[in-house]
Design an enzyme around this catalytic site. Structure first.
Site, PDB file in Angstrom:
ATOM      1  N   CYS A  50       5.980  27.022  34.495  1.00  0.00           N
ATOM      2  CA  CYS A  50       5.156  27.234  33.131  1.00  0.00           C
ATOM      3  C   CYS A  50       5.672  28.422  32.474  1.00  0.00           C
ATOM      4  CB  CYS A  50       3.919  27.654  33.850  1.00  0.00           C
ATOM      5  SG  CYS A  50       2.868  26.299  34.563  1.00  0.00           S
ATOM      6  N   GLY A  91       7.069  24.389  29.685  1.00  0.00           N
ATOM      7  CA  GLY A  91       5.688  23.542  29.736  1.00  0.00           C
ATOM      8  C   GLY A  91       5.359  22.843  28.651  1.00  0.00           C
ATOM      9  N   ASN A 133       2.537  31.708  36.100  1.00  0.00           N
ATOM     10  CA  ASN A 133       3.556  30.836  36.387  1.00  0.00           C
ATOM     11  C   ASN A 133       3.966  30.949  37.833  1.00  0.00           C
ATOM     12  OD1 ASN A 133       7.114  31.533  35.669  1.00  0.00           O
ATOM     13  ND2 ASN A 133       6.166  29.726  36.015  1.00  0.00           N
ATOM     14  N   GLY A 134       3.964  29.975  38.439  1.00  0.00           N
ATOM     15  CA  GLY A 134       4.514  29.926  39.682  1.00  0.00           C
ATOM     16  C   GLY A 134       3.710  28.964  40.586  1.00  0.00           C
ATOM     17  N   TYR A 167      19.024  25.985  35.016  1.00  0.00           N
ATOM     18  CA  TYR A 167      18.636  24.710  34.180  1.00  0.00           C
ATOM     19  C   TYR A 167      17.414  25.366  33.384  1.00  0.00           C
ATOM     20  CZ  TYR A 167      15.721  20.920  32.740  1.00  0.00           C
ATOM     21  OH  TYR A 167      15.293  19.799  32.098  1.00  0.00           O
TER      22      TYR A 167
END
Length: 486
Positions: free
Chosen positions: A16, A42, A117-118, A258
């Site tokens: 995210c 996202g 985020n996570g 990535y």
């Protein structure tokens, strides 16, 4: 029927992205621009919450930032000098509007908005206990447990309640929290997920990646340290708290491979330069005689440049990617579904025919993309197709905010490298070694004890306990035992 693009289906899903502005004019407009820059993290949904000094305002929607937050009336409905936003790909919780962040609740201390985020690896256990104590959940997102833990904490101040909540959760989190007292940005004690701080005039800005600062014209200040809470009060004071004491950082290594955009900076290192170094190390470890080095676009491009420069083999664009296909397209039958693959990638036949080529990609997940790419190269007349991967084999699932398939669906879990080579029908297949990956990141090698990064997707060495996963394993074992007894 609409279905997911097969190329998208065979990639590790970006976690995210979060972005926050404190004390900035037209804060929500700045957040919308920042979220555009983080869209790669996202693409499922987006949301923004603002605070105007008296009230909180929220707009959340399914889909991309563009189309949802590029209209004046939407931004005008999000007034105030503080705002935070989120772009989502679900890792925990169903795909629905109720799980779109920022999540917001009215607590005894006032409004509380959080963008995360996570992934919280003990969220299910904590959730069960909270429900037993009377909490009522409005979403299926793991993030909501943070709100309930804050709401039920017996500590007096909001900051202490928040710290109390963080000390009860496990896993990975970078958070931006908005309250009537100000904005809080924090990372988990291992710093698994990224978070950086910048300045735009008098405004303080937080984001998942530095590229978002470039887009809004902000200056990068520094990374938020693992286990650090940075508080920006409404009058502009900035304070740092470190409630976890001394920590040993284990940031996600796949950010370099990535996830992050190549024009971002991580820990003072250019992501683009690191990916070129990974490609160069891949060429040193796994040379091959070929006519061209060809990237699988777009994520394989920097590593392919590095491979070509190190090996002396010319870099060429042998696969052309269409940038105008969405994430879905109509597929009424198997034949059209097969043809639909070429909507996104197509072989440059005039270049490839009769040539020995080296394909460079960032990873192999299920293997279906690699199989289709190799087949495409052979249909275009390639004499030999060799594949080189700019990461070690992905053998393990991630439980820290990356939506990886179940371990049994990972090709590297089921097959060794030789078996994977046969599966994708390549003339040869090789991966960078784990020590080679660390070397490209500037380390001598991977440390045997307390490694420098979280690399669990490659090694299975998870840096935290996985309470929910352990509970699932125990439950499955008990169910199997019960079946045998019966």
């Amino acid at each position: 029927m609409f279905t997911t693009n097969p190329f998208d289906d065979d990639k590790l899903r970006e976690e995210c992205g979060i972005f926050g502005v404190s004390r900035g004019e037209t804060a929500s407009a700045i957040v919308a621009l920042g979220l555009h820059a983080l869209q790669h993290r996202g693409q499922e949904a987006a949301g923004i919450t603002s605070w105007d000094g008296h009230d909180f305002h929220t707009h959340r929607a399914m889909g991309h930032v563009a189309g949802n937050f590029d209209r004046d009336e939407v931004i005008r409905a999000l007034p105030g000098e503080s705002a935070c936003g989120h772009v989502r790909y679900s890792t925990t919780g169903e795909t629905s509007l109720r799980n779109v962040q920022p999540l917001y609740a009215e607590l005894n201390s006032g409004g509380f908005a959080v963008a995360h985020n996570g992934n919280i690896s003990n969220a299910m256990k904590v959730r069960r206990e909270l429900i037993r104590r009377g909490s009522i959940f409005q979403s299926t997102s793991d993030t909501e447990v943070i709100i309930h833990l804050v709401a039920t904490s017996s500590y007096r101040t909001l900051l202490d309640k928040f710290i109390d909540a963080l000390k009860q959760i496990e896993g990975a989190y970078s958070l931006i929290v908005m309250t009537p007292e100000g904005m809080i940005a924090c990372r988990d004690p291992l710093g698994i997920r990224p978070l950086v701080m910048g300045k735009l005039g008098d405004a303080t800005i937080f984001a998942s990646e530095t590229v978002a600062f470039d887009v809004v014209g902000a200056d990068y200040v520094r990374s938020i340290d693992p286990g650090e809470l940075v508080i920006v009060t409404n009058d502009g004071q900035i304070r740092s708290h470190r409630p976890f004491g001394e920590t040993h950082a284990r940031p996600c290594i796949f950010e370099h491979v990535y996830f992050s955009r190549p024009d971002s900076i991580i820990d003072n290192s250019s992501v683009y330069s690191v990916r070129k170094a990974i490609g160069a190390q891949l060429a040193i470890e796994n040379p091959v005689e070929a006519d061209y080095v060809i990237p699988v676009p777009d994520s394989g491009v920097p590593a392919a440049i590095g491979y070509a420069q190190e090996s002396g083999i010319p870099f060429e664009l042998g696969i052309i990617r269409s940038h105008y296909i969405g994430r879905t397209f109509i597929q009424p039958g198997d034949k059209v579904r097969h043809l639909g693959v070429k909507l996104k990638h197509n072989a440059n036949r005039a270049l490839i025919e009769g040539k020995r080529i080296v394909l460079i990609d960032d990873s192999i997940v299920r293997g279906t993309t690699s199989l289709k790419i190799v087949q495409m190269m052979r249909e275009a007349g390639a004499a030999e197709v060799h594949m080189r991967i700019a990461s070690p084999p992905t053998k393990h699932s991630c439980f820290y905010g990356v939506d990886t398939p179940e371990r049994t669906k990972l090709l590297a879990h089921k097959l060794d490298v030789g078996g994977m080579q046969d599966f994708i029908h390549a003339d040869s297949l090789a991966f960078i070694s784990i020590d080679g990956l660390y070397k490209a990141l500037g380390e001598a090698k991977r440390a045997d004890i307390r490694p420098q990064y979280c690399d669990a997707c490659f090694t299975g060495d998870y840096p935290t306990t996985l309470t929910d996963q352990d509970d699932v394993v125990v439950t499955n074992q008990l169910e199997l035992l019960a079946e045998r007894v019966v």
